[in-house]
Motif scaffolding. Structure first.
Motif, PDB file in Angstrom:
ATOM      1  N   ARG A 217       5.730  82.709   3.932  1.00 23.94           N
ATOM      2  CA  ARG A 217       4.627  82.902   4.874  1.00 23.94           C
ATOM      3  C   ARG A 217       5.152  83.334   6.247  1.00 23.94           C
ATOM      4  NH1 ARG A 217       3.736  78.360   1.835  1.00 23.94           N
ATOM      5  NH2 ARG A 217       1.835  78.279   0.581  1.00 23.94           N
ATOM      6  N   VAL A 220       6.094  86.976   6.570  1.00 25.36           N
ATOM      7  CA  VAL A 220       4.977  87.905   6.773  1.00 25.36           C
ATOM      8  C   VAL A 220       4.891  88.308   8.243  1.00 25.36           C
ATOM      9  CG1 VAL A 220       2.445  88.099   6.750  1.00 25.36           C
ATOM     10  CG2 VAL A 220       3.639  87.036   4.814  1.00 25.36           C
ATOM     11  N   SER A 226       3.550  94.199   7.355  1.00 27.56           N
ATOM     12  CA  SER A 226       2.434  93.265   7.182  1.00 27.56           C
ATOM     13  C   SER A 226       1.187  93.770   7.906  1.00 27.56           C
ATOM     14  CB  SER A 226       2.802  91.882   7.725  1.00 27.56           C
ATOM     15  OG  SER A 226       3.894  91.337   7.008  1.00 27.56           O
ATOM     16  N   SER A 229      -4.751  91.421   7.779  1.00 30.08           N
ATOM     17  CA  SER A 229      -5.286  90.431   6.840  1.00 30.08           C
ATOM     18  C   SER A 229      -4.172  89.547   6.276  1.00 30.08           C
ATOM     19  CB  SER A 229      -6.026  91.137   5.700  1.00 30.08           C
ATOM     20  OG  SER A 229      -5.158  92.000   4.982  1.00 30.08           O
ATOM     21  N   GLN A 230      -2.997  90.130   6.028  1.00 29.93           N
ATOM     22  CA  GLN A 230      -1.870  89.348   5.516  1.00 29.93           C
ATOM     23  C   GLN A 230      -1.407  88.324   6.551  1.00 29.93           C
ATOM     24  OE1 GLN A 230       0.336  93.079   4.571  1.00 29.93           O
ATOM     25  NE2 GLN A 230       0.872  92.028   2.668  1.00 29.93           N
ATOM     26  N   ILE A 231      -1.335  88.757   7.813  1.00 33.90           N
ATOM     27  CA  ILE A 231      -0.921  87.852   8.887  1.00 33.90           C
ATOM     28  C   ILE A 231      -1.954  86.748   9.077  1.00 33.90           C
ATOM     29  CG2 ILE A 231      -0.538  87.692  11.386  1.00 33.90           C
ATOM     30  CD1 ILE A 231       0.683  90.504  11.248  1.00 33.90           C
ATOM     31  N   GLU A 232      -3.227  87.103   9.001  1.00 36.24           N
ATOM     32  CA  GLU A 232      -4.288  86.116   9.145  1.00 36.24           C
ATOM     33  C   GLU A 232      -4.224  85.072   8.037  1.00 36.24           C
ATOM     34  OE1 GLU A 232      -9.202  85.884   9.286  1.00 36.24           O
ATOM     35  OE2 GLU A 232      -8.176  87.825   9.171  1.00 36.24           O
ATOM     36  N   ASP A 233      -4.048  85.521   6.788  1.00 37.82           N
ATOM     37  CA  ASP A 233      -3.982  84.586   5.660  1.00 37.82           C
ATOM     38  C   ASP A 233      -2.781  83.654   5.780  1.00 37.82           C
ATOM     39  OD1 ASP A 233      -6.241  85.733   4.617  1.00 37.82           O
ATOM     40  OD2 ASP A 233      -5.174  87.018   3.183  1.00 37.82           O
ATOM     41  N   ALA A 234      -1.626  84.229   6.145  1.00 38.21           N
ATOM     42  CA  ALA A 234      -0.417  83.409   6.278  1.00 38.21           C
ATOM     43  C   ALA A 234      -0.573  82.398   7.410  1.00 38.21           C
ATOM     44  CB  ALA A 234       0.796  84.305   6.528  1.00 38.21           C
TER      45      ALA A 234
END
Length: 249
Positions: A217, A220, A226, A229-234
């Motif tokens: 995580r 990311v 990245s 959305s990937q940064i937000e999810d992580a």
């Protein structure tokens, strides 16, 4: 390497001295600092537009009107009052940078915050020899420790008013996981451009990040590839682990 933000606060401005006297005192001080060095590099912040603007305003306790710098004119303001106006500080740095350059001292004026450029210069010079850095910034210390590579960098010493730190020794004292978490933990838990996380100390969150197998995580945030959305999810997953909150579908 000299952090210009540190440098401008090192000398007392004597009452009745001209701007020329003050600028010359700074030049001589830099020459003294680098008397045993083959190369001196001074790196200044960009103060008119900076990612730290809100932090600068929060720390500001006084204000000064715009002033012109002429070598033969006497400075009637204290250093603290003069620097409380970012335009004055920018003008002073430009004049000082020109004088340093005329003395064959490499001078860099960054557009925004200088921390990244200072670290970049340290690491580049450390590939060919030892480096002494004069600064007082924890951000720089953490970035150097994170990016230092013992296989290609020579000795880097971070010198402050409270003592000196060997980046080599700091790097060796950390595990691979700790080094990977260090920079992320510092930024994620609050710095000049990020709000602190209420109810948790930096040390407590750092220990949590190191023990919860969060490397995928964290990576990311380090990756240039990245997306938002990937940064937000992580980030959400990391917050859930910090607060011991069960994940939701």
């Amino acid at each position: 390497i000299v952090d210009g933000g540190w440098l401008v606060h090192q000398l007392k401005w004597e009452k009745g001295h001209t701007w020329g006297n003050i600028i010359n005192a700074y030049v001589q001080y830099v020459q003294y600092l680098g008397r045993h060095s083959k190369n001196i590099v001074v790196v200044f912040d960009g103060y008119e537009n900076s990612t730290k603007d809100h932090a600068h305003r929060r720390r500001q306790k006084m204000f000064c009107h715009d002033m012109k710098i002429h070598n033969d004119n006497v400075s009637y303001s204290t250093r603290e009052t003069f620097f409380s106006n970012s335009k004055n500080k920018t003008s002073f740095i430009h004049v000082l940078a020109d004088d340093l350059t005329r003395e064959n001292i490499t001078t860099l004026c960054c557009r925004d915050d200088a921390d990244t450029e200072i670290v970049k210069q340290c690491l580049q010079l450390a590939e060919g020899g030892s480096v002494l850095l004069r600064a007082e910034d924890a951000d720089i210390l953490l970035m150097l420790t994170h990016h230092f590579d013992m296989t290609k960098h020579n000795t880097i010493v971070f010198s402050t008013s409270n003592g000196s730190y060997s980046i080599n020794e700091l790097g060796q004292s950390l595990t691979t996981v700790q080094r990977n978490c260090l920079l992320f933990a510092h930024a994620f838990t609050g710095c000049d451009t990020v709000s602190a996380i209420r109810g948790f100390s930096k040390e407590a969150i750092f220990k949590t990040l190191c023990t919860e197998s969060l490397t995928p995580r964290i990576d990311v945030f380090y990756s240039d590839e990245s997306g938002h959305s990937q940064i937000e999810d992580a980030g959400i997953e990391i917050f859930q682990i910090i607060y011991k909150c069960p994940s939701t579908p």
